[in-house]
Design a protein around this motif. Sequence first.
Motif, PDB file in Angstrom:
ATOM      1  N   UNK A 179      47.555  29.368  21.906  1.00  0.00           N
ATOM      2  CA  UNK A 179      46.830  30.200  22.875  1.00  0.00           C
ATOM      3  C   UNK A 179      46.918  29.584  24.263  1.00  0.00           C
ATOM      4  N   UNK A 180      48.138  29.224  24.648  1.00  0.00           N
ATOM      5  CA  UNK A 180      48.333  28.513  25.907  1.00  0.00           C
ATOM      6  C   UNK A 180      48.588  29.415  27.091  1.00  0.00           C
ATOM      7  N   UNK A 181      48.186  28.928  28.263  1.00  0.00           N
ATOM      8  CA  UNK A 181      48.464  29.595  29.529  1.00  0.00           C
ATOM      9  C   UNK A 181      48.937  28.559  30.535  1.00  0.00           C
ATOM     10  N   UNK A 182      49.672  29.020  31.512  1.00  0.00           N
ATOM     11  CA  UNK A 182      50.004  28.178  32.664  1.00  0.00           C
ATOM     12  C   UNK A 182      49.098  28.635  33.801  1.00  0.00           C
ATOM     13  N   UNK A 183      48.137  27.797  34.138  1.00  0.00           N
ATOM     14  CA  UNK A 183      47.183  28.127  35.193  1.00  0.00           C
ATOM     15  C   UNK A 183      47.838  27.859  36.544  1.00  0.00           C
ATOM     16  N   UNK A 184      47.953  28.902  37.350  1.00  0.00           N
ATOM     17  CA  UNK A 184      48.638  28.806  38.640  1.00  0.00           C
ATOM     18  C   UNK A 184      47.676  28.574  39.796  1.00  0.00           C
ATOM     19  N   UNK A 185      46.494  29.150  39.678  1.00  0.00           N
ATOM     20  CA  UNK A 185      45.505  29.037  40.749  1.00  0.00           C
ATOM     21  C   UNK A 185      44.122  29.279  40.171  1.00  0.00           C
ATOM     22  N   UNK A 186      43.153  28.521  40.657  1.00  0.00           N
ATOM     23  CA  UNK A 186      41.765  28.733  40.280  1.00  0.00           C
ATOM     24  C   UNK A 186      41.217  29.942  41.035  1.00  0.00           C
ATOM     25  N   UNK A 187      40.047  30.438  40.662  1.00  0.00           N
ATOM     26  CA  UNK A 187      39.518  31.619  41.355  1.00  0.00           C
ATOM     27  C   UNK A 187      39.415  31.461  42.867  1.00  0.00           C
ATOM     28  N   UNK A 188      38.986  30.280  43.342  1.00  0.00           N
ATOM     29  CA  UNK A 188      38.749  30.106  44.777  1.00  0.00           C
ATOM     30  C   UNK A 188      39.419  28.870  45.362  1.00  0.00           C
ATOM     31  N   UNK A 189      40.374  28.297  44.667  1.00  0.00           N
ATOM     32  CA  UNK A 189      41.055  27.107  45.178  1.00  0.00           C
ATOM     33  C   UNK A 189      42.449  27.009  44.578  1.00  0.00           C
ATOM     34  N   UNK A 190      43.339  26.385  45.322  1.00  0.00           N
ATOM     35  CA  UNK A 190      44.690  26.137  44.826  1.00  0.00           C
ATOM     36  C   UNK A 190      44.680  24.931  43.898  1.00  0.00           C
ATOM     37  N   UNK A 191      45.729  24.794  43.128  1.00  0.00           N
ATOM     38  CA  UNK A 191      45.971  23.597  42.322  1.00  0.00           C
ATOM     39  C   UNK A 191      47.119  22.831  42.951  1.00  0.00           C
ATOM     40  N   UNK A 192      47.105  21.522  42.803  1.00  0.00           N
ATOM     41  CA  UNK A 192      48.198  20.724  43.361  1.00  0.00           C
ATOM     42  C   UNK A 192      49.523  21.115  42.730  1.00  0.00           C
ATOM     43  N   UNK A 193      49.477  21.608  41.505  1.00  0.00           N
ATOM     44  CA  UNK A 193      50.649  22.167  40.825  1.00  0.00           C
ATOM     45  C   UNK A 193      50.148  22.939  39.611  1.00  0.00           C
ATOM     46  N   UNK A 194      50.952  23.864  39.077  1.00  0.00           N
ATOM     47  CA  UNK A 194      50.506  24.594  37.879  1.00  0.00           C
ATOM     48  C   UNK A 194      50.241  23.634  36.726  1.00  0.00           C
ATOM     49  N   UNK A 195      49.366  24.051  35.817  1.00  0.00           N
ATOM     50  CA  UNK A 195      49.018  23.195  34.686  1.00  0.00           C
ATOM     51  C   UNK A 195      48.920  24.036  33.425  1.00  0.00           C
ATOM     52  N   UNK A 196      49.467  23.525  32.320  1.00  0.00           N
ATOM     53  CA  UNK A 196      49.410  24.215  31.035  1.00  0.00           C
ATOM     54  C   UNK A 196      48.209  23.724  30.233  1.00  0.00           C
ATOM     55  N   UNK A 197      47.423  24.682  29.763  1.00  0.00           N
ATOM     56  CA  UNK A 197      46.215  24.404  29.002  1.00  0.00           C
ATOM     57  C   UNK A 197      46.045  25.498  27.952  1.00  0.00           C
TER      58      UNK A 197
END
Length: 233
Positions: free
Chosen positions: A89-107
């Motif tokens: 049930x994995x996703x690659x999180x590209x951006x949080x609701x109100x902030x950027x991520x330093x890079x995408x992360x798989x969780x």
Amino acid sequence: MAASLRVTGLRVNGRRLTAAALLLLAAACAPRSQPPAAPPVTVPPPGMHLWPNRDVIQSACLNDLAATGAEFELVAQAEPGKDGCDLVNGVKLLRLPDAALSRPVELTCPTALRFTEFEREVLQPTARRMFGQPLIQVNHAGGFTCRRMVGGGGRLSEHAHGRAIDIWGFVLGDGTKLSVTEQFRTRGGEGSYLREVSRAACTYFNVVLSPNANSDHKDHFHWDIGRWKQCSG
């Protein structure tokens, strides 16, 4: 006089058939109904595996994650490999609701959902209260990674299942950088913010490790939703 029903005998190959035999013969000659068509077989894309018992959970989680406003992509799911690492049930999180991520992360989707809720309900409100401005970026050191726990007796880390993320800092709206390594133990707003959100993480994640935990976490926060419980915020 009561009416009576008389079944006339029928001869087949010289034998007279009884009423019961006639009924059996009629049933055998009657047109048979066609069996219901088998449901279509769903073929997953290459590299993907179907998890029938988890489909409903996954759909609900994806809907909840999309509702937060986070940006993400689905990633391939695989059964545990020889090292026991998997991402279900994995996703690659590209951006949080109100902030950027330093890079995408798989969780895993549940981990990503918990992380986005924490950003929206704790990280952002605390930044606005303490600094009068929002966070614009969360800096992390990775999520899903096939590795074992440091000092864990060879046990797989929650990172090996996509249920953990490591955070090393944040960036405020005016460009100010908050670093766990440099400011966790300092006085002033930056250190206070880092310590406060680290303690608050214990209400969202099962294991929270910070520089207060041990020297292995002197430069980052570890947040996971594994089966163990530990709050060292």
